[in-house]
Design a protein around this motif. Structure first.
Motif, PDB file in Angstrom:
ATOM      1  N   GLY A 143       0.811  -1.200   0.000  1.00 23.48           N
ATOM      2  CA  GLY A 143       0.000   0.000   0.000  1.00 23.48           C
ATOM      3  C   GLY A 143       0.847   1.254   0.000  1.00 23.48           C
ATOM      4  O   GLY A 143       2.008   1.237   0.420  1.00 23.48           O
ATOM      5  N   LEU A 144       0.232   2.333  -0.470  1.00 18.33           N
ATOM      6  CA  LEU A 144       0.870   3.645  -0.506  1.00 18.33           C
ATOM      7  C   LEU A 144       0.125   4.591   0.425  1.00 18.33           C
ATOM      8  O   LEU A 144      -1.110   4.601   0.455  1.00 18.33           O
ATOM      9  N   GLY A 145       0.863   5.384   1.175  1.00 17.84           N
ATOM     10  CA  GLY A 145       0.244   6.368   2.051  1.00 17.84           C
ATOM     11  C   GLY A 145      -0.555   5.704   3.168  1.00 17.84           C
ATOM     12  O   GLY A 145      -0.049   4.866   3.911  1.00 17.84           O
ATOM     13  N   MET A 146      -1.835   6.065   3.269  1.00 18.98           N
ATOM     14  CA  MET A 146      -2.673   5.451   4.289  1.00 18.98           C
ATOM     15  C   MET A 146      -2.856   3.956   4.014  1.00 18.98           C
ATOM     16  O   MET A 146      -3.033   3.155   4.932  1.00 18.98           O
ATOM     17  N   GLY A 147      -2.786   3.578   2.742  1.00 15.35           N
ATOM     18  CA  GLY A 147      -2.819   2.157   2.402  1.00 15.35           C
ATOM     19  C   GLY A 147      -1.595   1.415   2.918  1.00 15.35           C
ATOM     20  O   GLY A 147      -1.662   0.234   3.249  1.00 15.35           O
ATOM     21  N   GLY A 148      -0.467   2.119   3.002  1.00 20.65           N
ATOM     22  CA  GLY A 148       0.729   1.517   3.595  1.00 20.65           C
ATOM     23  C   GLY A 148       0.529   1.237   5.069  1.00 20.65           C
ATOM     24  O   GLY A 148       0.937   0.196   5.582  1.00 20.65           O
ATOM     25  N   ARG A 149      -0.130   2.163   5.756  1.00 19.94           N
ATOM     26  CA  ARG A 149      -0.440   1.928   7.167  1.00 19.94           C
ATOM     27  C   ARG A 149      -1.400   0.757   7.314  1.00 19.94           C
ATOM     28  O   ARG A 149      -1.252  -0.075   8.210  1.00 19.94           O
ATOM     29  N   ALA A 150      -2.388   0.682   6.426  1.00 16.94           N
ATOM     30  CA  ALA A 150      -3.351  -0.421   6.475  1.00 16.94           C
ATOM     31  C   ALA A 150      -2.653  -1.764   6.279  1.00 16.94           C
ATOM     32  O   ALA A 150      -2.939  -2.739   6.974  1.00 16.94           O
ATOM     33  N   ALA A 151      -1.713  -1.813   5.330  1.00 20.68           N
ATOM     34  CA  ALA A 151      -0.986  -3.057   5.083  1.00 20.68           C
ATOM     35  C   ALA A 151      -0.162  -3.461   6.304  1.00 20.68           C
ATOM     36  O   ALA A 151      -0.141  -4.639   6.696  1.00 20.68           O
ATOM     37  N   LEU A 152       0.498  -2.498   6.919  1.00 21.67           N
ATOM     38  CA  LEU A 152       1.292  -2.788   8.112  1.00 21.67           C
ATOM     39  C   LEU A 152       0.407  -3.269   9.259  1.00 21.67           C
ATOM     40  O   LEU A 152       0.732  -4.229   9.958  1.00 21.67           O
ATOM     41  N   ARG A 153      -0.727  -2.614   9.452  1.00 21.79           N
ATOM     42  CA  ARG A 153      -1.602  -2.949  10.576  1.00 21.79           C
ATOM     43  C   ARG A 153      -2.249  -4.323  10.389  1.00 21.79           C
ATOM     44  O   ARG A 153      -2.465  -5.046  11.361  1.00 21.79           O
ATOM     45  N   ALA A 154      -2.570  -4.702   9.138  1.00 25.40           N
ATOM     46  CA  ALA A 154      -3.262  -5.971   8.880  1.00 25.40           C
ATOM     47  C   ALA A 154      -2.299  -7.140   8.710  1.00 25.40           C
ATOM     48  O   ALA A 154      -2.725  -8.253   8.409  1.00 25.40           O
ATOM     49  N   ALA A 155      -1.017  -6.905   8.936  1.00 25.22           N
ATOM     50  CA  ALA A 155      -0.015  -7.941   8.694  1.00 25.22           C
ATOM     51  C   ALA A 155      -0.151  -9.152   9.607  1.00 25.22           C
ATOM     52  O   ALA A 155       0.407 -10.210   9.326  1.00 25.22           O
ATOM     53  N   GLY A 156      -0.903  -9.023  10.694  1.00 22.36           N
ATOM     54  CA  GLY A 156      -1.062 -10.150  11.608  1.00 22.36           C
ATOM     55  C   GLY A 156      -1.945 -11.256  11.062  1.00 22.36           C
ATOM     56  O   GLY A 156      -2.033 -12.333  11.659  1.00 22.36           O
ATOM     57  N   HIS A 157      -2.604 -11.037   9.941  1.00 20.72           N
ATOM     58  CA  HIS A 157      -3.439 -12.074   9.337  1.00 20.72           C
ATOM     59  C   HIS A 157      -2.593 -13.316   9.056  1.00 20.72           C
ATOM     60  O   HIS A 157      -1.462 -13.222   8.596  1.00 20.72           O
TER      61      HIS A 157
END
Length: 200
Positions: A57-71
């Motif tokens: 992800g880019l920008g806020m999508g990058g944060r989303a990708a980092l946060r959802a990495a626990g899947h």
């Protein structure tokens, strides 16, 4: 980026999808974008079975990708110029425990006026303490969209995803970034022309 990655690993079965977020903004504790990224990982498993997933992800999508990495299906994260909340504002630090056991690459332009590159460095430094497979590249003089060195950024993304998902050899700069202790491996400069030697 999705098209570039899909072409590069078509023979290995890579499929890319773009997540269309349901809401605008992070929305505080709701973290809607991270919920949507986790849903996308669920959907990948539903469609393709037991496959490794790389969230990008880019920008806020990058944060989303980092946060959802626990899947459970996620084995890697590519965060480009991730938007992260300012520190010392009374809000908790962005979590990093979910990044354990994942390969993580953060890329940030040093002249990004929209998302603070220092915040992505600090997050990567905290994550690196618990996970050696974290690295970060700096794109000198580039801005938020990473357009000045677009070809180099895409080549780096391609090399990272190919290694993380299919066991391809990482380029020497990626190997060095993963192996180097902080701050060296978290302030790795992305060299102009990166990727040209990989296509020879």
């Amino acid at each position: 980026m999705g098209r570039r990655l899909g072409r590069a690993a078509r023979d290995e079965g890579l499929v890319t999808h773009v997540v269309h977020y349901r809401y605008r903004g992070w929305n505080g504790e709701e973290a809607h974008l991270a919920q949507d990224a986790a849903w996308a990982a669920d959907e990948a498993v539903r469609r393709y079975g037991d496959v490794p997933v790389c969230l990008a992800g880019l920008g806020m999508g990058g944060r989303a990708a980092l946060r959802a990495a626990g899947h459970d299906a996620v084995n890697s994260v590519l965060a480009l110029a991730p938007w992260l909340p300012a520190e010392n504002t009374g809000t908790p630090l962005e979590p990093v425990k979910q990044l354990a056991g994942r390969r993580v690459l953060v890329v940030h332009g040093t002249h990004d006026a929209r998302t603070d590159p220092e915040l992505s460095f600090r997050l990567a430094a905290r994550a690196k303490k618990a996970n050696r497979d974290v690295c970060r590249f700096e794109v000198h003089a580039d801005g938020h969209g990473l357009t000045q060195y677009r070809d180099e950024v895409l080549a780096l993304a391609e090399n990272f995803v190919g290694g993380a998902l299919f066991g391809r050899a990482f380029s020497r700069p990626l190997q060095d970034a993963f192996a180097a202790p902080p701050p060296l491996g978290l302030r790795m400069p992305l060299a102009a022309g990166f990727g040209k030697s990989l296509r020879r």
